[in-house]
Design a protein around this motif. Structure first.
Motif, PDB file in Angstrom:
ATOM      1  N   THR A  34      41.812 -20.364  54.774  1.00  0.00           N
ATOM      2  CA  THR A  34      42.065 -18.939  55.006  1.00  0.00           C
ATOM      3  C   THR A  34      43.502 -18.738  55.478  1.00  0.00           C
ATOM      4  O   THR A  34      43.907 -19.271  56.505  1.00  0.00           O
ATOM      5  N   VAL A  35      44.258 -17.993  54.704  1.00  0.00           N
ATOM      6  CA  VAL A  35      45.641 -17.711  55.070  1.00  0.00           C
ATOM      7  C   VAL A  35      45.719 -16.256  55.507  1.00  0.00           C
ATOM      8  O   VAL A  35      45.492 -15.343  54.703  1.00  0.00           O
ATOM      9  N   GLY A  36      46.019 -16.047  56.777  1.00  0.00           N
ATOM     10  CA  GLY A  36      46.149 -14.683  57.295  1.00  0.00           C
ATOM     11  C   GLY A  36      47.613 -14.392  57.524  1.00  0.00           C
ATOM     12  O   GLY A  36      48.341 -15.238  58.036  1.00  0.00           O
ATOM     13  N   TYR A  37      48.043 -13.212  57.133  1.00  0.00           N
ATOM     14  CA  TYR A  37      49.453 -12.872  57.333  1.00  0.00           C
ATOM     15  C   TYR A  37      49.586 -11.414  57.725  1.00  0.00           C
ATOM     16  O   TYR A  37      48.793 -10.562  57.324  1.00  0.00           O
ATOM     17  N   ALA A  38      50.638 -11.140  58.508  1.00  0.00           N
ATOM     18  CA  ALA A  38      50.910  -9.771  58.959  1.00  0.00           C
ATOM     19  C   ALA A  38      52.398  -9.646  59.255  1.00  0.00           C
ATOM     20  O   ALA A  38      53.073 -10.653  59.455  1.00  0.00           O
ATOM     21  N   THR A  39      52.845  -8.398  59.305  1.00  0.00           N
ATOM     22  CA  THR A  39      54.267  -8.191  59.539  1.00  0.00           C
ATOM     23  C   THR A  39      54.631  -8.398  60.997  1.00  0.00           C
ATOM     24  O   THR A  39      55.722  -8.850  61.317  1.00  0.00           O
ATOM     25  N   GLU A  47      46.177  -9.378  56.797  1.00  0.00           N
ATOM     26  CA  GLU A  47      45.603  -9.487  55.467  1.00  0.00           C
ATOM     27  C   GLU A  47      45.304 -10.945  55.184  1.00  0.00           C
ATOM     28  O   GLU A  47      45.922 -11.842  55.765  1.00  0.00           O
ATOM     29  N   TYR A  48      44.369 -11.153  54.258  1.00  0.00           N
ATOM     30  CA  TYR A  48      43.935 -12.522  54.007  1.00  0.00           C
ATOM     31  C   TYR A  48      44.019 -12.907  52.547  1.00  0.00           C
ATOM     32  O   TYR A  48      43.854 -12.087  51.656  1.00  0.00           O
ATOM     33  N   THR A  49      44.247 -14.197  52.318  1.00  0.00           N
ATOM     34  CA  THR A  49      44.087 -14.760  50.990  1.00  0.00           C
ATOM     35  C   THR A  49      43.554 -16.187  51.192  1.00  0.00           C
ATOM     36  O   THR A  49      43.591 -16.712  52.310  1.00  0.00           O
ATOM     37  N   ILE A  50      43.088 -16.789  50.112  1.00  0.00           N
ATOM     38  CA  ILE A  50      42.480 -18.120  50.251  1.00  0.00           C
ATOM     39  C   ILE A  50      43.149 -19.078  49.269  1.00  0.00           C
ATOM     40  O   ILE A  50      43.473 -18.691  48.141  1.00  0.00           O
ATOM     41  N   THR A  51      43.321 -20.330  49.673  1.00  0.00           N
ATOM     42  CA  THR A  51      43.969 -21.284  48.773  1.00  0.00           C
ATOM     43  C   THR A  51      43.003 -21.668  47.656  1.00  0.00           C
ATOM     44  O   THR A  51      41.799 -21.745  47.842  1.00  0.00           O
ATOM     45  N   ASP A  52      43.618 -21.924  46.479  1.00  0.00           N
ATOM     46  CA  ASP A  52      42.796 -22.244  45.312  1.00  0.00           C
ATOM     47  C   ASP A  52      42.534 -23.751  45.228  1.00  0.00           C
ATOM     48  O   ASP A  52      42.795 -24.489  46.175  1.00  0.00           O
ATOM     49  N   ALA A  53      42.063 -24.188  44.055  1.00  0.00           N
ATOM     50  CA  ALA A  53      41.705 -25.598  43.868  1.00  0.00           C
ATOM     51  C   ALA A  53      42.892 -26.544  44.023  1.00  0.00           C
ATOM     52  O   ALA A  53      42.703 -27.741  44.216  1.00  0.00           O
ATOM     53  N   THR A 226      29.951 -22.394  51.169  1.00  0.00           N
ATOM     54  CA  THR A 226      31.183 -22.851  50.546  1.00  0.00           C
ATOM     55  C   THR A 226      32.177 -21.722  50.370  1.00  0.00           C
ATOM     56  O   THR A 226      31.796 -20.572  50.138  1.00  0.00           O
ATOM     57  N   ASN A 227      33.474 -22.032  50.505  1.00  0.00           N
ATOM     58  CA  ASN A 227      34.480 -21.042  50.126  1.00  0.00           C
ATOM     59  C   ASN A 227      35.369 -21.615  49.030  1.00  0.00           C
ATOM     60  O   ASN A 227      36.501 -21.216  48.846  1.00  0.00           O
ATOM     61  N   GLN A 228      34.800 -22.580  48.320  1.00  0.00           N
ATOM     62  CA  GLN A 228      35.506 -23.157  47.178  1.00  0.00           C
ATOM     63  C   GLN A 228      34.793 -22.725  45.919  1.00  0.00           C
ATOM     64  O   GLN A 228      33.598 -22.480  45.945  1.00  0.00           O
ATOM     65  N   PRO A 229      35.508 -22.675  44.796  1.00  0.00           N
ATOM     66  CA  PRO A 229      34.861 -22.229  43.556  1.00  0.00           C
ATOM     67  C   PRO A 229      33.651 -23.082  43.191  1.00  0.00           C
ATOM     68  O   PRO A 229      32.655 -22.580  42.695  1.00  0.00           O
ATOM     69  N   GLY A 274      27.511 -25.706  46.045  1.00  0.00           N
ATOM     70  CA  GLY A 274      27.969 -24.365  46.357  1.00  0.00           C
ATOM     71  C   GLY A 274      28.836 -23.853  45.230  1.00  0.00           C
ATOM     72  O   GLY A 274      29.581 -24.596  44.602  1.00  0.00           O
ATOM     73  N   LEU A 275      28.678 -22.551  44.966  1.00  0.00           N
ATOM     74  CA  LEU A 275      29.447 -21.927  43.892  1.00  0.00           C
ATOM     75  C   LEU A 275      30.010 -20.627  44.405  1.00  0.00           C
ATOM     76  O   LEU A 275      29.310 -19.882  45.092  1.00  0.00           O
ATOM     77  N   LYS A 276      31.262 -20.351  44.070  1.00  0.00           N
ATOM     78  CA  LYS A 276      31.817 -19.064  44.486  1.00  0.00           C
ATOM     79  C   LYS A 276      32.535 -18.460  43.300  1.00  0.00           C
ATOM     80  O   LYS A 276      33.457 -19.064  42.737  1.00  0.00           O
ATOM     81  N   LYS A 277      32.073 -17.294  42.879  1.00  0.00           N
ATOM     82  CA  LYS A 277      32.719 -16.639  41.754  1.00  0.00           C
ATOM     83  C   LYS A 277      32.771 -15.150  42.057  1.00  0.00           C
ATOM     84  O   LYS A 277      31.742 -14.501  42.183  1.00  0.00           O
ATOM     85  N   GLY A 278      33.962 -14.640  42.206  1.00  0.00           N
ATOM     86  CA  GLY A 278      34.115 -13.220  42.498  1.00  0.00           C
ATOM     87  C   GLY A 278      33.451 -12.884  43.819  1.00  0.00           C
ATOM     88  O   GLY A 278      33.685 -13.529  44.830  1.00  0.00           O
ATOM     89  N   ALA A 279      32.568 -11.887  43.751  1.00  0.00           N
ATOM     90  CA  ALA A 279      31.917 -11.457  44.982  1.00  0.00           C
ATOM     91  C   ALA A 279      30.685 -12.291  45.311  1.00  0.00           C
ATOM     92  O   ALA A 279      30.085 -12.128  46.369  1.00  0.00           O
ATOM     93  N   PHE A 280      30.300 -13.181  44.403  1.00  0.00           N
ATOM     94  CA  PHE A 280      29.090 -13.961  44.610  1.00  0.00           C
ATOM     95  C   PHE A 280      29.362 -15.354  45.127  1.00  0.00           C
ATOM     96  O   PHE A 280      30.273 -16.029  44.669  1.00  0.00           O
ATOM     97  N   THR A 281      28.561 -15.748  46.072  1.00  0.00           N
ATOM     98  CA  THR A 281      28.592 -17.133  46.527  1.00  0.00           C
ATOM     99  C   THR A 281      27.155 -17.616  46.565  1.00  0.00           C
ATOM    100  O   THR A 281      26.262 -16.890  46.983  1.00  0.00           O
ATOM    101  N   SER A 282      26.959 -18.830  46.088  1.00  0.00           N
ATOM    102  CA  SER A 282      25.620 -19.404  46.150  1.00  0.00           C
ATOM    103  C   SER A 282      25.723 -20.755  46.837  1.00  0.00           C
ATOM    104  O   SER A 282      26.649 -21.518  46.591  1.00  0.00           O
ATOM    105  N   GLN A 283      24.801 -21.046  47.718  1.00  0.00           N
ATOM    106  CA  GLN A 283      24.786 -22.336  48.404  1.00  0.00           C
ATOM    107  C   GLN A 283      23.372 -22.894  48.354  1.00  0.00           C
ATOM    108  O   GLN A 283      22.429 -22.244  48.796  1.00  0.00           O
ATOM    109  N   SER A 284      23.223 -24.074  47.776  1.00  0.00           N
ATOM    110  CA  SER A 284      21.909 -24.719  47.688  1.00  0.00           C
ATOM    111  C   SER A 284      21.979 -26.060  48.385  1.00  0.00           C
ATOM    112  O   SER A 284      22.946 -26.794  48.220  1.00  0.00           O
ATOM    113  N   ASP A 285      20.975 -26.363  49.165  1.00  0.00           N
ATOM    114  CA  ASP A 285      20.923 -27.655  49.846  1.00  0.00           C
ATOM    115  C   ASP A 285      19.513 -28.212  49.788  1.00  0.00           C
ATOM    116  O   ASP A 285      18.561 -27.527  50.120  1.00  0.00           O
TER     117      ASP A 285
END
Lengths: 772, 256
Positions: A34-39, A47-53, A226-229, A274-285
């Motif tokens: 999680t990358v948070g940044y502000a002026t 504001e937030y953004t997340i690092t990719d793969a 998960t917060n990874q794809p 775990g799967l994350k795509k758009g607004a959906f996240t699924s986690q199975s264990d």
């Protein structure tokens, strides 16, 4: 000309900065950070953004540059400033060994770090638990927290935390209640160790937020999301058998199935996806596990010492040695599966919802040759939706239900019988608001229903009993200044049985600087009697009765604690002293009437639990981390007798060596869990030959102190494959005495030193990624 | 209930599946459901039991302390088969040779010593190996036969008999309850075979009965014939769950 200038300026301010986040040591890209940044430095309007793969994240850098706060669970948060005009920046994150940045959710409404929390919270990272090679959650908690004991007994598991049992310690899964057996204990096997993100333990009345059962402590197990794809992990663990009981089971053997079940292999397999795509996240264990049954042996015959202190009719301590040898005590084996599925839908910052379903099934193979073994089955589900109205408030609705069945199954014929059914359902409506500057408000209403179906209410007939409660609660956390924080809360419990009960709570935190914190807490709690304590009515073969008491009053307790905490990047220490004063404490006591013994629930006068606790973690060097906890509890005696089976002293200690290099990491650890000497009195009856009279008497049970030590060596290859080897109970400690009579449940259930091997694989790393 | 659980889980899996076109996830769901199906399986593949089962529960729970069921191993007759003291009351067994072996709870008598005037007795052949013993000639020559005594074995007092005892001796019922959680129920000395007492070990409370699986030999009342005996379980496999046992399952066969 002006237009061109404006255009140029516009393009200039639309400049993007490319961030790359790597792990310090291995230089592996960190995904889902999680990358948070502000002026501004105050980080308002963050504001937030997340690092990719590839560990990359990009955002539009404001003219004057930006302040960043980069965080991920298990790593030390990075803060700093990105200078104006920067286009590329690579940052490295270090693993958080000390845990001060661990974000916790219990104890207040907004997730915040342990340091900032007004309530003392102990956090145990799920990653650390899994990497330390623990076979199950019970073992993990006992090695990591001082004073917690989960003991397997004939009818399930019995838990004790610093003098308090399952009725005073609330175990939650993601903040939701669970139901289990009638004594309030849960099948602790339900918690999948590999699906846990972290465990939060809050000692001392959290009744305001969590209700009556939390008058002692709250243990919240927060599961992974998960917060990874894509994230897929699989693992397997194989341990040495505890004890081989039957070498050659034959189909002709009367107990053929029993013989096979007692000697199950000690192994588990698990899969997390775990799967994350758009607004959906699924986690199975999913996790499937087996353990084998074994025996504890006592060489010498039982010795009972009747002390003069506890028995007024004796002039001196008298010891009686039993003529019969003590039979070995069987510790059951199990076979169980847990499966959980979570689906999150988070289309925007303002609206979030999730649906969870969990399934659990367990066969418990006890060592009694009675042609029966036990089965437990559980299904629970939760649906949550939260909506944020501008920046005024957030409203959340939760629906939760937990259905638990226990059966007895025959070992020779294919049929089973329901022993009892427990159903809980809960509806919650919570409104939180940070609208008022420096105030964190929470208002809520909770409706809770509890139904138990068993043959123990009306002799031998399956009947149901239920309890319903509606609870209202409110809490405000007021950040008075940079240094002071005050939290006040209240919960009201309205139940048909007991009317209105009030549970207020006040905590204060003073942090003179970023290293020190001082906390104090005052709570008042109520615990209404459980269904079992009220309605139980069971005749055991004419030998004795277990009797509930419909006239029971709720237990009341007053809790006060004072603590100090000091933390730096590399060192953390927290010391707390507390006093928990109970009145009308509900206990089962043996009484003789109707010509037999009756185990009856009654409100005892009062009981005082006072003690202290120290938790410390020290990252001595980059590669060496130490941690220790110590707990002391003093439980008041009743008429000169110590009736509680808790040991006053308990401690844990651990040392961990870490070595990280590109494509290889090594972690070696040694942990020890110490339980002090137990000295307590057990109710009994003595017949004095010379007097010819029978008297109520107490004998003193003396169980020695012991320590259980584990050693693990975990190696990670290419950040994909982890191989762990370890030995539990490395010094082969085996209890020499099992106690006497009914006291046999206070000894550690260990068969001696046993080794294991564990393998885990990150399957998602096999899937080639398409570069954007 | 189970159908609902499976349906809900399928729904959850399907809901997330709709938004994904990922083969891996399909396989994962299938794997998960397979594991769930496996979890509920219990295989019953033991051989059916072909031994003997006691005709009823004997001992204190019937209300009679010395409630013995008598067996004539030579003829197959059973005395006190349906209720206590039906055919032979306590004491009557002393002067007759119509019985060889008797059961009361988990205690046993042979027609010998203080239990009877016969030439019975018991011998321990060790753990297991029941099938291996077929002829009398296999028995060791120097075998020491254990005969019944009246100072070694205790039976559990029936509740009625215990309170009768209290009343006779003017003792307070609430001070001397029949059952004590630390010691168990009250016991009374009786005449029985102390070797066969080891056939099944009793521990608790909670009461647990564990057979030793030793093969024993019982000599008949006339001293002529020999029967091998192995107690395998305290319970009757055909009864309901939660049955408290007492109809012991055992094997008994004559040695040629």
């Amino acid at each position: 000309m002006l237009c061109l200038l404006v255009l140029l300026m516009a393009t200039a301010s639309a400049q993007k900065v490319q961030l790359k986040i790597l792990e310090k040591g291995t230089n592996e890209p960190l995904v889902g950070v999680t990358v948070g940044y502000a002026t501004g430095k105050s980080m308002r309007n963050i504001e937030y953004t997340i690092t990719d793969a590839n560990g990359k994240a990009a955002f539009v850098l404001p003219d004057k540059g930006a302040y960043y706060r980069i965080s991920m669970v298990g790593y030390v948060t990075l803060t700093g400033k990105i200078a104006a005009g920067t286009t590329k920046l690579t940052l490295r994150m270090k693993e958080d060994m000390v845990g001060i940045d661990e974000v916790v959710v219990s104890g207040s409404t907004t997730p915040r770090s342990v340091k900032m929390n007004p309530v003392t919270t102990q956090v145990i990272s799920g990653k650390a638990l899994s990497e330390s090679g623990y076979g199950d959650l019970q073992q993990a908690l006992q090695q990591e927290t001082a004073g917690l004991n989960i003991q397997k007994v004939n009818f399930g598991s019995e838990m004790n935390m610093q003098g308090l049992d399952a009725r005073h310690v609330l175990f939650l899964m993601d903040g939701e209640r669970m139901t289990g057996d009638m004594a309030g204990n849960l099948d602790y096997e339900r918690f999948n160790l590999h699906a846990i993100d972290h465990v939060e333990i809050i000692k001392g009345g959290s009744s305001a937020l969590y209700g009556a059962q939390a008058s002692g402590a709250v243990v919240n197990l927060v599961t992974k999301k998960t917060n990874q794809p894509l994230s897929i992990k699989a693992g397997a663990r194989y341990g040495a058998m505890n004890e081989r009981n039957y070498r050659n089971p034959k189909k002709k053997d009367f107990l053929y199935m029993y013989e096979k079940n007692i000697d199950r292999p000690n192994m588990s397999v698990w899969l997390s996806a775990g799967l994350k795509k758009g607004a959906f996240t699924s986690q199975s264990d999913v996790c499937y596990s087996q353990t084998d049954a074994f025996y504890l042996y006592q060489k010498e015959n039982d010795k009972k010492t009747y002390t003069a202190e506890a028995n007024s009719f004796l002039d001196k301590d008298t010891t009686i040695v039993s003529k019969l040898a003590r039979s070995p005590m069987g510790i059951e084996g199990t076979e169980h599966i847990t499966a959980s599925q979570k689906v999150y839908f988070e289309p925007s910052d303002n609206f979030k919802m999730q649906v969870n379903g969990n399934y659990f099934f367990m066969n418990t193979y006890d060592t009694r040759q009675d042609l029966v073994f036990t089965q437990s089955e559980d299904f629970n589900g939760t649906a949550k939706a939260a909506y944020k109205v501008k920046d005024w408030f957030k409203i959340a609705v939760t629906l939760h239900a937990d259905y638990y069945n226990r059966y007895k199954r025959h070992e020779r014929r294919d049929f089973r019988k329901t022993v009892y059914k427990s159903r809980i359902n809960q509806q919650k409506l919570i409104v939180t608001s940070q609208y008022f500057k420096n105030h964190d408000l929470i208002l809520g209403v909770e409706r809770y229903g509890d139904e138990l179906t068993s043959d123990r209410f009306v002799n031998r007939k399956m009947t149901s009993r239920e309890l319903k409660e509606v609870e209202y609660f409110a809490q405000d956390e007021w950040s008075i200044s940079d240094k002071w924080m005050l939290s006040a809360g209240i919960r009201t419990d309205f139940s048909k049985q007991f009317g209105f009960m009030w549970m207020p709570k006040i905590s204060a935190k003073y942090s003179p600087n970023k290293n020190w914190s001082f906390r104090t807490s005052l709570t008042k709690g109520y615990r209404s009697p459980t269904i079992k304590e009220l309605f139980f009515n069971w005749d055991h073969l004419g030998m004795f009765m277990i009797v509930g008491n419909e006239d029971l009053e709720p237990e009341k307790n007053n809790y006060v604690s004072v603590g100090a905490e000091y933390s730096t990047d590399r060192f953390f220490i927290n010391a707390t002293v507390y006093d928990n004063y109970f009145t009308d404490k509900i206990e089962g006591v043996w009484k003789i009437y109707d010509m037999q013994y009756n185990f009856e629930y009654t409100n005892l006068g009062h009981q005082n639990l006072a003690g202290g606790e120290v938790i410390a973690r020290w990252q001595m060097f980059d590669f060496l981390a130490l941690n220790a906890t110590y707990s002391y509890v003093n439980i008041s005696k009743v008429d000169g007798r110590q009736l509680s089976t808790t040991s006053p002293h308990a401690a844990t200690a651990g040392i961990q060596y870490n070595y990280k290099r590109r494509k290889y990491a090594l972690r070696t650890g040694f942990t020890a869990s110490y339980m002090g000497r137990k000295l307590y009195d057990v109710q009994d009856r003595l017949t004095i030959a010379s007097e010819g009279a029978s008297r109520k008497a107490y004998f003193r049970c003396d169980l020695p102190a012991y320590a259980l030590c584990n050693i693990t060596v975990a190696q990670t290859f290419w950040d994909k494959l982890r191989l762990t080897l370890g030995v539990n109970n490395v010094f082969n400690y085996k209890p020499k005495t099992l106690g006497s009579g009914l006291t046999a449940f206070s000894v550690p259930a260990t068969a001696g030193a046993r080794g294991y091997v564990q393998l885990e694989y990150k399957i998602d790393k096999l899937i080639p990624w398409k570069k954007k | 209930m189970e159908k609902e659980i499976k349906a809900s889980l399928n729904l959850c899996a399907f809901a997330s599946l709709r938004w994904r076109n990922n083969n891996n996830f399909l396989k994962l769901t299938a794997f998960v459901l397979l594991l769930l199906a496996l979890g509920a399986c219990v295989k019953y593949d033991a051989d059916p039991f072909d031994g003997e089962i006691l005709p009823r529960v004997s001992g204190y729970s019937t209300g009679v302390t010395n409630d013995w069921i008598y067996f004539n191993l030579r003829t197959g007759d059973v005395y006190n088969k349906t209720k206590p003291n039906e055919d032979i009351t306590e004491g009557e067994q002393l002067d007759t040779l119509i019985w060889d072996l008797a059961f009361c709870g988990h205690h046993m008598r042979t027609n010998s010593g203080t239990s009877g005037s016969g030439k019975g007795g018991a011998l321990d052949l060790g753990n297991g190996n029941y099938e291996a013993w077929t002829t009398v000639s296999q028995l060791p020559d120097d075998a020491e036969w254990v005969v019944d005594t009246d100072s070694d074995v205790y039976v559990t007092y029936s509740q009625a008999d215990w309170y009768h005892y209290l009343v006779e001796n003017n003792m307070d019922m609430d001070l001397y309850p029949w059952f004590d959680p630390n010691k168990g129920p009250r016991q009374k000395i009786t005449t029985a075979n102390k070797l066969l007492e080891e056939a099944i070990a009793v521990s608790g409370p909670p009461m647990a009965y564990t057979p030793s699986y030793h093969t024993y030999v019982v000599r008949t009342a006339d001293g002529e014939r020999y029967f091998k005996l192995q107690i395998v379980n305290w319970y009757n496999t055909y009864l309901d769950i939660d049955d408290t046992g007492g109809e012991m399952s055992y094997y008994v066969d004559e040695l040629e």
